[in-house]
Motif scaffolding. Structure first.
Motif, PDB file in Angstrom:
ATOM      1  N   LEU A 112       5.826 -39.167  50.560  1.00 18.11           N
ATOM      2  CA  LEU A 112       4.507 -38.536  50.560  1.00 18.11           C
ATOM      3  C   LEU A 112       3.824 -38.703  51.904  1.00 18.11           C
ATOM      4  O   LEU A 112       3.193 -37.769  52.415  1.00 18.11           O
ATOM      5  CB  LEU A 112       3.637 -39.132  49.446  1.00 18.11           C
ATOM      6  N   ALA A 113       3.951 -39.900  52.506  1.00 16.62           N
ATOM      7  CA  ALA A 113       3.336 -40.145  53.812  1.00 16.62           C
ATOM      8  C   ALA A 113       3.964 -39.264  54.887  1.00 16.62           C
ATOM      9  O   ALA A 113       3.252 -38.706  55.725  1.00 16.62           O
ATOM     10  CB  ALA A 113       3.466 -41.620  54.179  1.00 16.62           C
ATOM     11  N   GLU A 114       5.293 -39.120  54.869  1.00 15.82           N
ATOM     12  CA  GLU A 114       5.964 -38.270  55.857  1.00 15.82           C
ATOM     13  C   GLU A 114       5.533 -36.819  55.712  1.00 15.82           C
ATOM     14  O   GLU A 114       5.307 -36.122  56.710  1.00 15.82           O
ATOM     15  CB  GLU A 114       7.477 -38.393  55.712  1.00 15.82           C
ATOM     16  N   GLU A 115       5.412 -36.353  54.476  1.00 22.08           N
ATOM     17  CA  GLU A 115       4.967 -34.971  54.257  1.00 22.08           C
ATOM     18  C   GLU A 115       3.519 -34.789  54.694  1.00 22.08           C
ATOM     19  O   GLU A 115       3.155 -33.766  55.282  1.00 22.08           O
ATOM     20  CB  GLU A 115       5.126 -34.605  52.783  1.00 22.08           C
ATOM     21  N   ALA A 116       2.670 -35.796  54.443  1.00 21.83           N
ATOM     22  CA  ALA A 116       1.269 -35.726  54.858  1.00 21.83           C
ATOM     23  C   ALA A 116       1.153 -35.696  56.378  1.00 21.83           C
ATOM     24  O   ALA A 116       0.348 -34.940  56.939  1.00 21.83           O
ATOM     25  CB  ALA A 116       0.485 -36.898  54.284  1.00 21.83           C
ATOM     26  N   VAL A 117       1.955 -36.508  57.070  1.00 23.69           N
ATOM     27  CA  VAL A 117       1.936 -36.516  58.544  1.00 23.69           C
ATOM     28  C   VAL A 117       2.333 -35.148  59.089  1.00 23.69           C
ATOM     29  O   VAL A 117       1.709 -34.628  60.016  1.00 23.69           O
ATOM     30  CB  VAL A 117       2.863 -37.629  59.085  1.00 23.69           C
ATOM     31  N   GLY A 118       3.368 -34.544  58.494  1.00 27.98           N
ATOM     32  CA  GLY A 118       3.782 -33.212  58.936  1.00 27.98           C
ATOM     33  C   GLY A 118       2.689 -32.175  58.713  1.00 27.98           C
ATOM     34  O   GLY A 118       2.436 -31.321  59.571  1.00 27.98           O
ATOM     35  N   ALA A 119       2.007 -32.258  57.570  1.00 29.13           N
ATOM     36  CA  ALA A 119       0.928 -31.310  57.280  1.00 29.13           C
ATOM     37  C   ALA A 119      -0.241 -31.504  58.240  1.00 29.13           C
ATOM     38  O   ALA A 119      -0.838 -30.538  58.715  1.00 29.13           O
ATOM     39  CB  ALA A 119       0.461 -31.477  55.836  1.00 29.13           C
ATOM     40  N   ILE A 120      -0.565 -32.755  58.551  1.00 27.52           N
ATOM     41  CA  ILE A 120      -1.661 -33.034  59.494  1.00 27.52           C
ATOM     42  C   ILE A 120      -1.309 -32.506  60.873  1.00 27.52           C
ATOM     43  O   ILE A 120      -2.148 -31.918  61.562  1.00 27.52           O
ATOM     44  CB  ILE A 120      -1.953 -34.546  59.530  1.00 27.52           C
ATOM     45  N   ARG A 121      -0.057 -32.674  61.292  1.00 30.03           N
ATOM     46  CA  ARG A 121       0.381 -32.162  62.597  1.00 30.03           C
ATOM     47  C   ARG A 121       0.245 -30.641  62.649  1.00 30.03           C
ATOM     48  O   ARG A 121      -0.223 -30.077  63.633  1.00 30.03           O
ATOM     49  CB  ARG A 121       1.825 -32.573  62.869  1.00 30.03           C
ATOM     50  N   GLN A 122       0.662 -29.966  61.577  1.00 31.03           N
ATOM     51  CA  GLN A 122       0.569 -28.506  61.533  1.00 31.03           C
ATOM     52  C   GLN A 122      -0.889 -28.062  61.572  1.00 31.03           C
ATOM     53  O   GLN A 122      -1.231 -27.094  62.264  1.00 31.03           O
ATOM     54  CB  GLN A 122       1.244 -27.980  60.276  1.00 31.03           C
ATOM     55  N   MET A 123      -1.762 -28.769  60.853  1.00 31.32           N
ATOM     56  CA  MET A 123      -3.181 -28.420  60.854  1.00 31.32           C
ATOM     57  C   MET A 123      -3.792 -28.658  62.231  1.00 31.32           C
ATOM     58  O   MET A 123      -4.635 -27.869  62.685  1.00 31.32           O
ATOM     59  CB  MET A 123      -3.918 -29.228  59.782  1.00 31.32           C
ATOM     60  N   ALA A 124      -3.370 -29.721  62.934  1.00 30.15           N
ATOM     61  CA  ALA A 124      -3.897 -30.011  64.271  1.00 30.15           C
ATOM     62  C   ALA A 124      -3.478 -28.938  65.272  1.00 30.15           C
ATOM     63  O   ALA A 124      -4.196 -28.682  66.238  1.00 30.15           O
ATOM     64  CB  ALA A 124      -3.417 -31.384  64.726  1.00 30.15           C
TER      65      ALA A 124
END
Length: 86
Positions: A31-43
């Motif tokens: 879940l943390a890895e997926e959240a980091v990827g989503a945050i990167r895409q949003m940034a």
């Protein structure tokens, strides 16, 4: 918290008494890895992409669809070659 106007990211953690329909049970690390990827895409200004399907039937459907597409392309190529040289 109500003063914050930016994007929010919801991470479906397993909680007692809560059910997340459509969300497969994953470890906290996944879940943390997926959240980091989503945050990167949003940034970067993109919308977060959905993860891979967790349903084995969906994966099997993608594999079978890919095999069918390859077979169709080979058939079309054979038809083209036979019409040119036949």
């Amino acid at each position: 918290m109500s003063a914050y106007r930016g994007q929010r990211l919801v991470v479906p953690q397993p909680l007692e008494g809560w059910t997340w329909p459509g969300a497969a049970t994953r470890s906290l690390r996944e879940l943390a890895e997926e959240a980091v990827g989503a945050i990167r895409q949003m940034a970067e200004g993109d919308l977060p992409r959905a993860g891979l399907p967790s349903n084995p039937w969906a994966i099997a459907g993608y594999v079978l669809g890919g095999l069918f597409a390859i077979q169709l392309l080979i058939g079309l190529f054979a038809l083209l070659v036979s019409s040119l040289f036949g």
